[in-house]
Enzyme design. Structure first.
Site, PDB file in Angstrom:
ATOM      1  N   GLU A   1      30.923  25.757  42.831  1.00 33.05           N
ATOM      2  CA  GLU A   1      30.322  26.588  41.738  1.00 33.05           C
ATOM      3  C   GLU A   1      30.302  26.102  40.120  1.00 33.05           C
ATOM      4  O   GLU A   1      29.711  26.188  39.363  1.00 33.05           O
ATOM      5  CB  GLU A   1      31.145  28.007  41.762  1.00 33.05           C
ATOM      6  CG  GLU A   1      30.715  29.202  40.603  1.00 33.05           C
ATOM      7  CD  GLU A   1      31.304  30.355  40.891  1.00 33.05           C
ATOM      8  OE1 GLU A   1      32.337  30.367  41.374  1.00 33.05           O
ATOM      9  OE2 GLU A   1      30.724  31.261  40.513  1.00 33.05           O
TER      10      GLU A   1
ATOM     11  N   GLN B   1      27.868  35.766  46.212  1.00 33.16           N
ATOM     12  CA  GLN B   1      29.235  35.623  46.363  1.00 33.16           C
ATOM     13  C   GLN B   1      30.010  36.792  46.214  1.00 33.16           C
ATOM     14  O   GLN B   1      30.138  37.324  45.054  1.00 33.16           O
ATOM     15  CB  GLN B   1      29.854  34.466  45.639  1.00 33.16           C
ATOM     16  CG  GLN B   1      30.889  33.802  45.431  1.00 33.16           C
ATOM     17  CD  GLN B   1      31.376  33.264  44.360  1.00 33.16           C
ATOM     18  OE1 GLN B   1      30.689  33.581  43.051  1.00 33.16           O
ATOM     19  NE2 GLN B   1      32.466  32.654  44.153  1.00 33.16           N
TER      20      GLN B   1
ATOM     21  N   GLU C   1      39.961  29.862  29.771  1.00 30.09           N
ATOM     22  CA  GLU C   1      41.547  29.561  29.874  1.00 30.09           C
ATOM     23  C   GLU C   1      41.873  29.104  31.644  1.00 30.09           C
ATOM     24  O   GLU C   1      42.945  28.098  31.586  1.00 30.09           O
ATOM     25  CB  GLU C   1      42.183  30.949  29.864  1.00 30.09           C
ATOM     26  CG  GLU C   1      41.961  31.562  28.419  1.00 30.09           C
ATOM     27  CD  GLU C   1      40.576  32.302  28.039  1.00 30.09           C
ATOM     28  OE1 GLU C   1      39.972  32.360  29.125  1.00 30.09           O
ATOM     29  OE2 GLU C   1      40.461  31.995  26.825  1.00 30.09           O
TER      30      GLU C   1
ATOM     31  N   SER D   1      35.237  38.168  43.777  1.00 32.76           N
ATOM     32  CA  SER D   1      35.992  39.128  42.636  1.00 32.76           C
ATOM     33  C   SER D   1      35.911  40.390  42.911  1.00 32.76           C
ATOM     34  O   SER D   1      35.089  40.907  43.615  1.00 32.76           O
ATOM     35  CB  SER D   1      35.120  38.868  41.203  1.00 32.76           C
ATOM     36  OG  SER D   1      35.128  37.477  40.906  1.00 32.76           O
TER      37      SER D   1
END
Ligand SMILES: Cc1cc2nc3c(=O)[nH]c(=O)nc-3n(C[C@H](O)[C@H](O)[C@H](O)COP(=O)(O)OP(=O)(O)OC[C@H]3O[C@@H](n4cnc5c(N)ncnc54)[C@H](O)[C@@H]3O)c2cc1C
Length: 399
Positions: free
Chosen positions: A230, A112, A368, A115
Site C-alpha cells: 500500500e 481493503q 507519525e 481499519s
C-alpha cells in the site's frame, strides 16, 4: 536495470499490434495484456507475469503509458497495487486463478477492510470477529474509512479469530463478497464533499473457508504484505520530471507570477524552488528503489516514499493556493455531495487537490507512524513501548 529489455520490447510491440489501445475496449486490452504476462511481469507465469523483476515492470509500464494504454493501477488501485501482490504471496492456486485476471481487467473492483473505529494506526487491535461455523465463518463488526467499498465486488478483510491470543497472533484474512447478505456499506463524506470512502457493517455475514487467505491466525503476516505494498502504491509512483503536483505549482507560477519581481513573488519563488528540489529528490529516490527492488514484498523504502509524498503534496497544494492569491480562497465548484466513481487522482482542480491532500498523511498509515517505522527499521532506534504485545487481546483494556 531491466534484465532483458529487447525481449520485453518485443512482447510489448506484439501486444500493441494485436490490440491497439486507441481502438480497443480497455477491458479487452487489459485481458490480452494479462494473458501475455505483461500485467505484472514480476508475478509468476500464468498469473499475469513472466517471473521477472519490478524494474522490468517499470519498463513495460513506461512503454505502455507512452502508447496510451489503459491503466489498471488507476482504475482498481487497491486491487491492483495491494490485493494482487498479497494474493500472489499468500493465496492458493485456486484463489490466484479466480481473482487475479479480473482484478487486472478492472471487472472486479476491490476494497481493503482493515481499519475500524477503534483500530487505525494500531490496526492489530481490531475487534471485528470471524467465528468458525462448519465450513464457513460468521463475521460481525464494523470497518471504517473503506475506500471505494461502494464500488467493490470483493474486500480483503482482516478479522479477529482468536481473542485469547495476543493481538498480532489471533487474526485471519478473508476474501469477502461485498454483495453478500449481512454486508452493509454506508457513505462517509470527506472534506472535498465526496464520499470516496465508507463505513462497512458486518452482521452475521457468511464467508466460506475456501475464501480464507493464508492460515488461521496468520492474518497479521498477510496484512503486512498488503500494508507494505500500500505504501508503495500511494507514494512510490515514478512520475516524469515536472509532472504531478509540482507540475500544478509550476503551471500556476508561469501563468501568474513569471516576470513579477515584488518581494511576495520572490518569497513564492523560494517556496516553489524548495518544493521542486524535494519533489525531484523523492522522484529519484523512488526511481532508485524501483530499479533495485528485485522481487517480493517492498521493504521500509515504501515508508520513506509514502512519508515524502504525503508531506510534500500538502506543502505543494498550500503553495498552489497561495499562488492563486485571493482566488485561492474560493472553491471552484458548488461543493456537491457525491459518491465518486473512483479515487481522486490526477485532477488539475487545484482547490480540490488542496483539500484532498490533507488525507495523504493519514491514509495508508499516518506520517507519525511512517516516522516510527523509519526510526525503528531503518535507523535502528529503540522501539516504542508495547505493553500489550504478549497479553491476550481480550484482556487488553479498550475504550
Ligand atoms: C482518505 C482515506 C482513505 C482510507 N482508506 C482506507 C481503506 O481503504 N481501508 C482501510 O482499512 N483504512 C483506510 N483508511 C484508514 C487509515 O488507514 C487510518 O485512518 C490511519 O491508519 C490512521 O488511523 P486512525 O484514523 O484511526 O487514527 P489514529 O490511529 O487514531 O491516530 C490519531 C493520531 O495519533 C497519531 N498516532 C497514533 N499512533 C501513534 C504512534 N504509535 N506514534 C505516534 N503517533 C501516533 C496518528 O499519527 C494520528 O495523528 C483511510 C484513511 C483515509 C484518510
Amino acid at each position: 536495470m531491466p534484465v532483458d529489455t529487447d525481449r520485453l520490447d518485443l512482447l510489448v510491440d506484439e501486444l500493441l499490434a494485436k490490440v491497439p489501445p486507441a481502438t480497443t475496449d480497455p477491458t479487452a486490452f487489459m485481458g490480452e495484456q494479462f494473458d501475455r504476462g505483461l500485467a505484472w511481469v514480476q508475478f509468476p507465469e500464468g498469473r499475469g507475469g513472466l517471473g521477472l523483476t519490478p524494474a522490468d515492470q517499470q519498463h513495460v509500464a513506461r512503454r505502455l503509458h507512452q502508447a496510451g494504454a489503459p491503466l489498471a493501477g488507476l482504475r482498481n488501485l487497491i486491487g491492483y497495487g495491494m490485493v494482487a501482490p498479497t494474493l500472489v504471496a499468500h493465496g492458493t492456486p485456486e484463489q490466484q486463478e479466480r481473482y487475479l485476471r479480473s482484478i487486472f481487467t478492472c471487472e472486479e473492483i476491490w476494497c481493503q477492510l482493515f481499519s475500524e473505529p477503534g483500530a487505525g494506526s494500531d490496526v492489530a487491535s481490531l475487534a471485528t470477529s470471524a467465528q468458525p461455523d462448519g465450513d464457513e465463518w460468521l463475521v460481525n463488526g464494523q470497518k471504517v474509512w473503506t475506500t471505494v467499498a461502494h464500488l467493490a465486488r470483493f474486500g480483503l478483510l482482516l478479522a479477529r479469530t482468536d481473542p485469547d491470543q495476543p493481538k498480532h497472533r489471533g487474526m485471519t484474512c478473508f476474501l469477502v463478497d461485498m454483495h453478500g447478505p449481512g454486508v452493509e456499506v454506508r457513505p462517509l463524506y470527506q472534506i472535498t464533499g465526496e464520499a470516496e470512502f465508507n463505513e462497512v457493517f458486518f452482521t452475521d455475514a457468511r464467508v466460506p473457508d475456501a475464501s480464507r487467505l493464508g492460515a488461521v491466525g496468520d492474518g497479521w503476516r498477510v496484512a503486512v504484505t498488503t500494508l507494505m505494498n500500500e505504501r508503495v502504491a500511494i507514494g512510490g509512483a515514478v512520475s516524469r520530471r515536472d509532472q504531478g503536483p509540482i507540475g500544478d505549482a509550476l503551471r500556476l507560477w508561469r501563468e501568474r507570477w513569471l516576470g513579477v519581481t515584488s518581494p511576495e513573488a520572490q518569497v513564492l519563488r523560494d517556496r516553489l524552488v524548495s518544493s521542486w528540489i524535494r519533489s525531484e529528490v523523492t522522484r529519484l529516490t523512488n526511481l532508485r528503489a524501483a530499479e533495485t527492488r528485485q522481487s517480493g514484498t517492498p521493504g521500509p523504502e515504501g515508508s520513506v516514499a509514502k512519508l515524502a509524498f504525503a508531506e510534500e503534496n500538502k506543502r505543494i497544494y498550500e503553495l498552489c493556493v497561495d499562488l492563486m492569491g485571493a482566488e485561492g480562497m474560493l472553491h471552484s465548484s458548488d461543493y456537491p455531495k457525491v459518491r465518486p466513481g473512483g479515487i481522486t487522482l490526477g485532477t488539475t482542480d487545484v482547490h480540490k487537490m488542496f483539500l484532498r491532500a490533507r488525507a495523504n498523511s493519514i491514509e495508508g498509515g499516518t506520517s507519525e507512524v511512517m516516522r516510527n517505522i523509519l526510526g525503528e527499521r531503518v535507523l535502528g532506534l529503540p522501539g516504542e513501548p508495547r505493553a500489550d504485545k504478549d497479553v491476550a487481546w481480550k484482556d487488553v483494556p479498550r475504550s
